[in-house]
Design an enzyme around this catalytic site. Structure first.
Site, PDB file in Angstrom:
ATOM      1  N   GLY A  70       0.842  -1.185   0.000  1.00  0.00           N
ATOM      2  CA  GLY A  70       0.000   0.000   0.000  1.00  0.00           C
ATOM      3  C   GLY A  70       0.879   1.237   0.000  1.00  0.00           C
ATOM      4  O   GLY A  70       2.001   1.197   0.505  1.00  0.00           O
ATOM      5  N   GLN A 102       2.996   9.960   1.257  1.00  0.00           N
ATOM      6  CA  GLN A 102       4.293   9.266   1.315  1.00  0.00           C
ATOM      7  C   GLN A 102       5.188   9.572   0.120  1.00  0.00           C
ATOM      8  O   GLN A 102       6.359   9.208   0.120  1.00  0.00           O
ATOM      9  CB  GLN A 102       4.078   7.740   1.407  1.00  0.00           C
ATOM     10  CG  GLN A 102       3.390   7.307   2.690  1.00  0.00           C
ATOM     11  CD  GLN A 102       3.233   5.805   2.735  1.00  0.00           C
ATOM     12  OE1 GLN A 102       2.287   5.256   2.187  1.00  0.00           O
ATOM     13  NE2 GLN A 102       4.176   5.108   3.372  1.00  0.00           N
ATOM     14  N   CYS A 160       5.551  -0.106   7.586  1.00  0.00           N
ATOM     15  CA  CYS A 160       5.214   1.051   6.760  1.00  0.00           C
ATOM     16  C   CYS A 160       6.461   1.469   5.987  1.00  0.00           C
ATOM     17  O   CYS A 160       7.544   1.531   6.564  1.00  0.00           O
ATOM     18  CB  CYS A 160       4.741   2.187   7.653  1.00  0.00           C
ATOM     19  SG  CYS A 160       4.291   3.675   6.757  1.00  0.00           S
ATOM     20  N   LEU A 161       6.294   1.743   4.691  1.00  0.00           N
ATOM     21  CA  LEU A 161       7.458   2.150   3.885  1.00  0.00           C
ATOM     22  C   LEU A 161       8.077   3.446   4.412  1.00  0.00           C
ATOM     23  O   LEU A 161       9.254   3.700   4.190  1.00  0.00           O
ATOM     24  CB  LEU A 161       7.056   2.316   2.411  1.00  0.00           C
ATOM     25  CG  LEU A 161       6.613   1.034   1.696  1.00  0.00           C
ATOM     26  CD1 LEU A 161       6.185   1.355   0.267  1.00  0.00           C
ATOM     27  CD2 LEU A 161       7.715  -0.021   1.702  1.00  0.00           C
ATOM     28  N   HIS A 169      -4.794   1.229   7.228  1.00  0.00           N
ATOM     29  CA  HIS A 169      -3.435   1.765   7.365  1.00  0.00           C
ATOM     30  C   HIS A 169      -3.213   2.908   6.364  1.00  0.00           C
ATOM     31  O   HIS A 169      -2.700   3.967   6.737  1.00  0.00           O
ATOM     32  CB  HIS A 169      -2.409   0.646   7.140  1.00  0.00           C
ATOM     33  CG  HIS A 169      -0.982   1.098   7.209  1.00  0.00           C
ATOM     34  ND1 HIS A 169      -0.123   0.737   8.223  1.00  0.00           N
ATOM     35  CD2 HIS A 169      -0.261   1.902   6.389  1.00  0.00           C
ATOM     36  CE1 HIS A 169       1.061   1.310   8.020  1.00  0.00           C
ATOM     37  NE2 HIS A 169       1.010   2.019   6.903  1.00  0.00           N
ATOM     38  N   GLU A 170      -3.611   2.706   5.111  1.00  0.00           N
ATOM     39  CA  GLU A 170      -3.416   3.742   4.082  1.00  0.00           C
ATOM     40  C   GLU A 170      -4.321   4.940   4.334  1.00  0.00           C
ATOM     41  O   GLU A 170      -3.923   6.086   4.130  1.00  0.00           O
ATOM     42  CB  GLU A 170      -3.652   3.168   2.678  1.00  0.00           C
ATOM     43  CG  GLU A 170      -2.699   2.041   2.282  1.00  0.00           C
ATOM     44  CD  GLU A 170      -1.247   2.352   2.584  1.00  0.00           C
ATOM     45  OE1 GLU A 170      -0.811   3.509   2.395  1.00  0.00           O
ATOM     46  OE2 GLU A 170      -0.527   1.440   3.039  1.00  0.00           O
ATOM     47  N   HIS A 228      -2.921   7.328   6.668  1.00  0.00           N
ATOM     48  CA  HIS A 228      -1.909   8.224   6.081  1.00  0.00           C
ATOM     49  C   HIS A 228      -2.527   9.519   5.563  1.00  0.00           C
ATOM     50  O   HIS A 228      -1.954  10.589   5.737  1.00  0.00           O
ATOM     51  CB  HIS A 228      -1.186   7.536   4.910  1.00  0.00           C
ATOM     52  CG  HIS A 228      -0.020   6.691   5.338  1.00  0.00           C
ATOM     53  ND1 HIS A 228       1.057   7.182   6.030  1.00  0.00           N
ATOM     54  CD2 HIS A 228       0.240   5.379   5.142  1.00  0.00           C
ATOM     55  CE1 HIS A 228       1.928   6.213   6.248  1.00  0.00           C
ATOM     56  NE2 HIS A 228       1.455   5.092   5.730  1.00  0.00           N
TER      57      HIS A 228
END
Ligand code: NI
Length: 184
Positions: free
Chosen positions: A45, A50, A96-97, A138-139, A142
């Protein structure tokens, strides 16, 4: 185009993103770039903040999880709105990236209903559960300016403080391009 991924410590990750107006930008091109960026970092994701864009859009691709139900879970969510989150909370270790090399257990509701637009600006209302709901939650966080670390107990966050500070200084090992926050 592969964007560098913004990491922990950049204020854009803490900001609530704004809606996209139809025709304002090329959402097809941007989603293609976001998929390319996510794949290059082997994520499942990726949300627009991000890659340094404070707009309400994220992409998901559950295929790397290699579960049958994830085969078709490749989607773009534009201007999403979670309408309801229900069901028992369940814990899962998230990563998470934007927070490389840290994984922690986060509890989230099992089901959700979400309204969003696709890249052709068709509106959808859908329900998700299990891992699909988890990835969306989660996304979605963000674009609300929330990171998974915000869900942890103050104790857990204190334990991670040093590691998080190192990430914000770019002192962490990552094999994808990151954008280290500019410390003023
Ligand atoms: Ni993330």
């Amino acid at each position: 185009m592969i964007y560098p991924i913004v990491v922990y410590g950049d204020p854009i990750l803490k900001k609530k993103a704004r809606n996209i107006e139809q025709g304002e930008l090329d959402v097809k091109q941007l989603s293609a770039d976001m998929f390319e960026t996510m794949e290059s970092a082997r994520g499942i994701g990726l949300a627009a903040p991000q890659i340094g864009k404070s707009i309400r859009m994220f992409v998901v691709d559950g295929r790397p999880l290699e579960e049958e139900e994830m085969e078709n879970f490749v989607k773009v969510f534009i201007n999403p709105q979670i309408i309801e989150e229900v069901g028992e909370e369940w814990p899962f270790e998230e990563g998470c990236l934007s927070i490389p090399n840290i994984r922690e257990e986060v509890s989230r509701n099992a089901k959700l209903k979400i309204n969003y637009f696709d890249v052709d600006w068709n509106e959808h209302t859908e329900e998700y559960d299990g891992m699909k709901a988890r990835i969306i939650q989660h996304e979605y966080d963000h674009i609300e300016g929330v990171l998974f670390t915000d869900h942890l107990t103050p104790f857990k966050r204190r334990m991670l403080k040093g590691k998080l500070q190192n990430i914000s200084k770019g002192k962490t090992k990552v094999d994808y391009r990151i954008a280290v926050p500019v410390i003023k």
